[in-house]
Design a protein around this motif. Structure first.
Motif, PDB file in Angstrom:
ATOM      1  N   ALA B 229     -45.299 -36.281  33.614  1.00 39.18           N
ATOM      2  CA  ALA B 229     -46.366 -37.275  33.740  1.00 39.18           C
ATOM      3  C   ALA B 229     -47.618 -36.867  32.967  1.00 39.18           C
ATOM      4  O   ALA B 229     -48.224 -37.679  32.285  1.00 39.18           O
ATOM      5  N   ASP B 230     -48.014 -35.604  33.095  1.00 36.77           N
ATOM      6  CA  ASP B 230     -49.263 -35.154  32.466  1.00 36.77           C
ATOM      7  C   ASP B 230     -49.041 -34.480  31.113  1.00 36.77           C
ATOM      8  O   ASP B 230     -49.965 -34.371  30.330  1.00 36.77           O
ATOM      9  N   LYS B 231     -47.838 -33.997  30.896  1.00 33.89           N
ATOM     10  CA  LYS B 231     -47.509 -33.266  29.662  1.00 33.89           C
ATOM     11  C   LYS B 231     -48.543 -32.184  29.372  1.00 33.89           C
ATOM     12  O   LYS B 231     -48.997 -32.028  28.250  1.00 33.89           O
ATOM     13  N   TYR B 232     -48.930 -31.454  30.400  1.00 40.91           N
ATOM     14  CA  TYR B 232     -49.932 -30.400  30.215  1.00 40.91           C
ATOM     15  C   TYR B 232     -49.279 -29.196  29.544  1.00 40.91           C
ATOM     16  O   TYR B 232     -48.061 -29.118  29.428  1.00 40.91           O
ATOM     17  N   LEU B 233     -50.103 -28.239  29.138  1.00 40.67           N
ATOM     18  CA  LEU B 233     -49.650 -27.065  28.380  1.00 40.67           C
ATOM     19  C   LEU B 233     -48.698 -27.498  27.259  1.00 40.67           C
ATOM     20  O   LEU B 233     -49.013 -28.403  26.520  1.00 40.67           O
ATOM     21  N   ALA B 234     -47.513 -26.864  27.182  1.00 46.73           N
ATOM     22  CA  ALA B 234     -46.653 -27.184  26.033  1.00 46.73           C
ATOM     23  C   ALA B 234     -45.404 -27.940  26.458  1.00 46.73           C
ATOM     24  O   ALA B 234     -44.426 -27.977  25.736  1.00 46.73           O
ATOM     25  N   TYR B 235     -45.414 -28.552  27.642  1.00 44.46           N
ATOM     26  CA  TYR B 235     -44.185 -29.167  28.143  1.00 44.46           C
ATOM     27  C   TYR B 235     -43.693 -30.320  27.279  1.00 44.46           C
ATOM     28  O   TYR B 235     -42.512 -30.638  27.288  1.00 44.46           O
ATOM     29  N   ASP B 236     -44.612 -30.941  26.554  1.00 41.47           N
ATOM     30  CA  ASP B 236     -44.195 -32.045  25.688  1.00 41.47           C
ATOM     31  C   ASP B 236     -43.304 -31.550  24.548  1.00 41.47           C
ATOM     32  O   ASP B 236     -42.300 -32.180  24.207  1.00 41.47           O
ATOM     33  N   ASP B 237     -43.652 -30.371  23.982  1.00 38.14           N
ATOM     34  CA  ASP B 237     -42.870 -29.820  22.870  1.00 38.14           C
ATOM     35  C   ASP B 237     -41.496 -29.340  23.320  1.00 38.14           C
ATOM     36  O   ASP B 237     -40.581 -29.223  22.519  1.00 38.14           O
ATOM     37  N   LEU B 238     -41.387 -29.002  24.620  1.00 43.51           N
ATOM     38  CA  LEU B 238     -40.164 -28.344  25.082  1.00 43.51           C
ATOM     39  C   LEU B 238     -39.087 -29.322  25.534  1.00 43.51           C
ATOM     40  O   LEU B 238     -38.029 -28.911  25.981  1.00 43.51           O
ATOM     41  N   ASN B 239     -39.357 -30.622  25.433  1.00 44.02           N
ATOM     42  CA  ASN B 239     -38.371 -31.629  25.782  1.00 44.02           C
ATOM     43  C   ASN B 239     -37.838 -31.424  27.202  1.00 44.02           C
ATOM     44  O   ASN B 239     -36.646 -31.277  27.439  1.00 44.02           O
ATOM     45  N   LYS B 291     -70.398 -32.617  35.832  1.00 42.79           N
ATOM     46  CA  LYS B 291     -69.249 -33.481  35.637  1.00 42.79           C
ATOM     47  C   LYS B 291     -68.275 -33.283  36.794  1.00 42.79           C
ATOM     48  O   LYS B 291     -68.377 -32.304  37.529  1.00 42.79           O
ATOM     49  N   GLU B 292     -67.357 -34.213  36.937  1.00 44.48           N
ATOM     50  CA  GLU B 292     -66.272 -33.987  37.897  1.00 44.48           C
ATOM     51  C   GLU B 292     -64.952 -34.120  37.142  1.00 44.48           C
ATOM     52  O   GLU B 292     -64.798 -35.001  36.310  1.00 44.48           O
ATOM     53  N   VAL B 293     -64.047 -33.204  37.401  1.00 49.50           N
ATOM     54  CA  VAL B 293     -62.751 -33.265  36.712  1.00 49.50           C
ATOM     55  C   VAL B 293     -61.633 -33.116  37.728  1.00 49.50           C
ATOM     56  O   VAL B 293     -61.834 -32.643  38.849  1.00 49.50           O
ATOM     57  N   ILE B 294     -60.469 -33.547  37.308  1.00 54.03           N
ATOM     58  CA  ILE B 294     -59.306 -33.404  38.155  1.00 54.03           C
ATOM     59  C   ILE B 294     -58.186 -32.811  37.317  1.00 54.03           C
ATOM     60  O   ILE B 294     -58.052 -33.128  36.143  1.00 54.03           O
ATOM     61  N   SER B 295     -57.436 -31.883  37.883  1.00 49.86           N
ATOM     62  CA  SER B 295     -56.320 -31.337  37.120  1.00 49.86           C
ATOM     63  C   SER B 295     -55.101 -31.224  38.021  1.00 49.86           C
ATOM     64  O   SER B 295     -55.232 -31.007  39.225  1.00 49.86           O
ATOM     65  N   ARG B 296     -53.943 -31.406  37.394  1.00 47.00           N
ATOM     66  CA  ARG B 296     -52.699 -31.370  38.170  1.00 47.00           C
ATOM     67  C   ARG B 296     -51.683 -30.485  37.474  1.00 47.00           C
ATOM     68  O   ARG B 296     -51.605 -30.479  36.255  1.00 47.00           O
TER      69      ARG B 296
END
Lengths: 132, 383
Positions: B229-239, B291-296
């Protein structure tokens, strides 16, 4: 109508990022917004955050819609100090609301099982996350 | 009608961590369940507000001993979003490797405990034996076996040398065979099947209604993972592929976790192959905007979410943490009602509850119900 358009009609979107929408909704309308606008379009509630900004308690609902997060902020005046429950709409808010209630000292109206969650039953001090 | 209330926990031989269940029984059958938590208070949310952003990386890593780097990754991702910095690719891959190894060690630990709950202690021994390879690999990368502390704001603290990578690949190859064996065992062993089939059933609608997360949701056919869902770090490249099962019982949850281990191994090996020489950290610009941020992140138990609020000082104004077990606890009633008392340990274990994650809020108290202030706690540490 698009979710964002409706949110802008009732409240105001104050920040928009990729996969994130941040909006503020008037205190009196929060329950209607969640019931009418959200219930049918949202996957689940993820979290509820609370913050004491001095004048008001900010309550932020974090909803998950597909891959994005929709954050709804309500400012609860300290004089009123109460907010309506949404546990009947989203059962997943059951513990989140109880935690919000005990940590920031807000009354949740209509919660099925109000009371302490993490704090001891005989806790007498002020709500731990209230400032000042 | 006469009902029997059986207290279960907070300290019970079948529960590795403290949760208090009130089970209302009619004969052997469970009719209603009530639970209470809060036996592990550490006061970390309050402590996070009173410590600066840099020390908080280590404090957040100590929320949980099992998913330590999931917490510190989520926290650092949030702060990096606040400071608007992008970390180097090599740091992303190192974070992925540590996260996936952590998921492996968490799931192996869980499988061992499940075996122990159902009286199958050989499985406990097997799982803990294989877990040793994971802990050894984590020690190679981070220098620590359990609380890894690899993250820092702007990157990671230790580089991955060529020798370490060679050893790591060897360990992961050995593990693949071992985990594959465990997968066959879980699928075919008649004892595991009889103790887990049709236990604690949750269908897709229950999961959506109760807002459940992680392997518990995926075992009921919900296709949701923050890594996708978030494709954080390098998960998008790793399929990355999401693992799901359909049945939604304890057996499906076991299979999801075991298959996730194989996926984690694949991701870790791929991440090692993708690593290219380069920097492992960037120096952050040290002004924290209001600021306010959210991370998952996807912790071993499911979606972990941090809300970080900054007021312009070097300390966060508020950090709200919603841990996956906290979200999944609500399903206890649905899971237990209708089963017999003897099924409670396996049904509860199938949720993989991690209560030191759940009980992380507010203030610490001692036996006499005296409140210890944060400053006193600090003094206490020096004596």
């Amino acid at each position: 109508m698009e979710l964002k358009e409706e949110l802008n009609l009732i409240g105001k979107i104050y920040r928009e990022e990729e996969k994130e929408v941040w909006s503020i909704v008037p205190y009196k309308k929060i329950r209607d917004v969640i019931e009418d606008v959200f219930l049918s379009r949202i996957n689940r509630i993820s979290s509820i955050s609370g913050y004491d900004n001095g004048k008001e308690i900010e309550v932020i609902y974090h909803f998950v819609k597909d891959n994005s997060l929709i954050n709804i902020k309500v400012l609860v005046p300290k004089k009123l100090n109460k907010i309506e429950t949404i546990t009947d709409l989203f059962p997943g808010a059951f513990l989140l609301e109880r935690e919000l209630s005990e940590m920031l000292g807000i009354k949740i109206i209509g919660h099925p099982k109000p009371g302490k969650l993490f704090l001891p039953e005989n806790w007498k001090g002020k709500p731990p996350l209230r400032k000042g | 009608m006469h009902k029997l209330m059986v207290p279960f926990g907070p300290a019970h031989p079948a529960l590795p961590e403290p949760v208090y269940l009130k089970l209302f029984l009619d004969g052997e059958e469970i009719e209603d369940v009530d639970f209470s938590v809060g036996y592990n208070h550490k006061g970390i949310e309050k402590a996070l507000e009173e410590t600066d952003y840099f020390k908080n990386v280590f404090l957040s890593g100590r929320i949980c001993g099992i998913c330590s780097s999931a917490h510190s990754t989520c926290y650092t991702l949030g702060v990096e979003k606040l400071l608007n910095i992008e970390i180097p690719d090599k740091a992303k891959f190192i974070r992925v490797i540590v996260s996936e190894l952590e998921r492996l060690h968490s799931h192996l630990l869980w499988l061992g405990l499940l075996g122990h709950e159902m009286g199958f202690d050989t499985l406990f021994m097997l799982a803990f034996r294989e877990r040793e390879y994971v802990l050894e690999s984590l020690e190679l990368i981070t220098g620590k076996r359990v609380v890894h502390d690899i993250n820092m704001i702007g990157g990671v603290r230790r580089d991955l040398s060529h020798e370490i990578m060679v050893k790591l690949v060897k360990n992961l190859e050995i593990l693949e065979g071992k985990v594959e064996y465990l997968r066959k065992l879980v699928r075919k062993d008649s004892l595991i099947r009889r103790r887990t089939l049709r236990i604690g059933k949750l269908d897709k609608r229950d999961v959506e209604e109760l807002c459940l997360v992680g392997p518990v949701a995926r075992a009921s056919g919900v296709l949701y993972d923050i890594r996708r869902a978030d494709k954080y770090l390098a998960y998008d490249d790793l399929n990355f592929k999401i693992v799901t099962q359909k049945k939604g019982d304890a057996s499906a949850r076991t299979l999801v976790r075991v298959r996730e281990m194989l996926e984690s191994l694949r991701l870790a090996r791929l991440a090692i192959a993708f690593i290219e020489p380069g920097p492992i950290k960037v120096k952050p610009f040290l002004i924290f905007p209001e600021k306010e941020v959210i991370s998952r992140v996807e912790a071993p138990r499911g979606e972990l979410i941090y809300y970080i609020r900054s007021n312009g000082t070097d300390k966060p104004a508020r950090v709200k943490i919603r841990t996956p077990t906290y979200a999944n606890l609500i399903s206890l009633k649905k899971i237990l009602v209708g089963h017999t008392l003897a099924d409670v340990p396996v049904a509860v274990a199938s949720l993989d509850p991690c209560l030191s994650c759940t009980d992380r809020v507010t203030i610490v108290k001692n036996g006499k119900e005296k409140i210890i202030k944060w400053e006193d706690l600090h003094d206490h540490e020096h004596h």
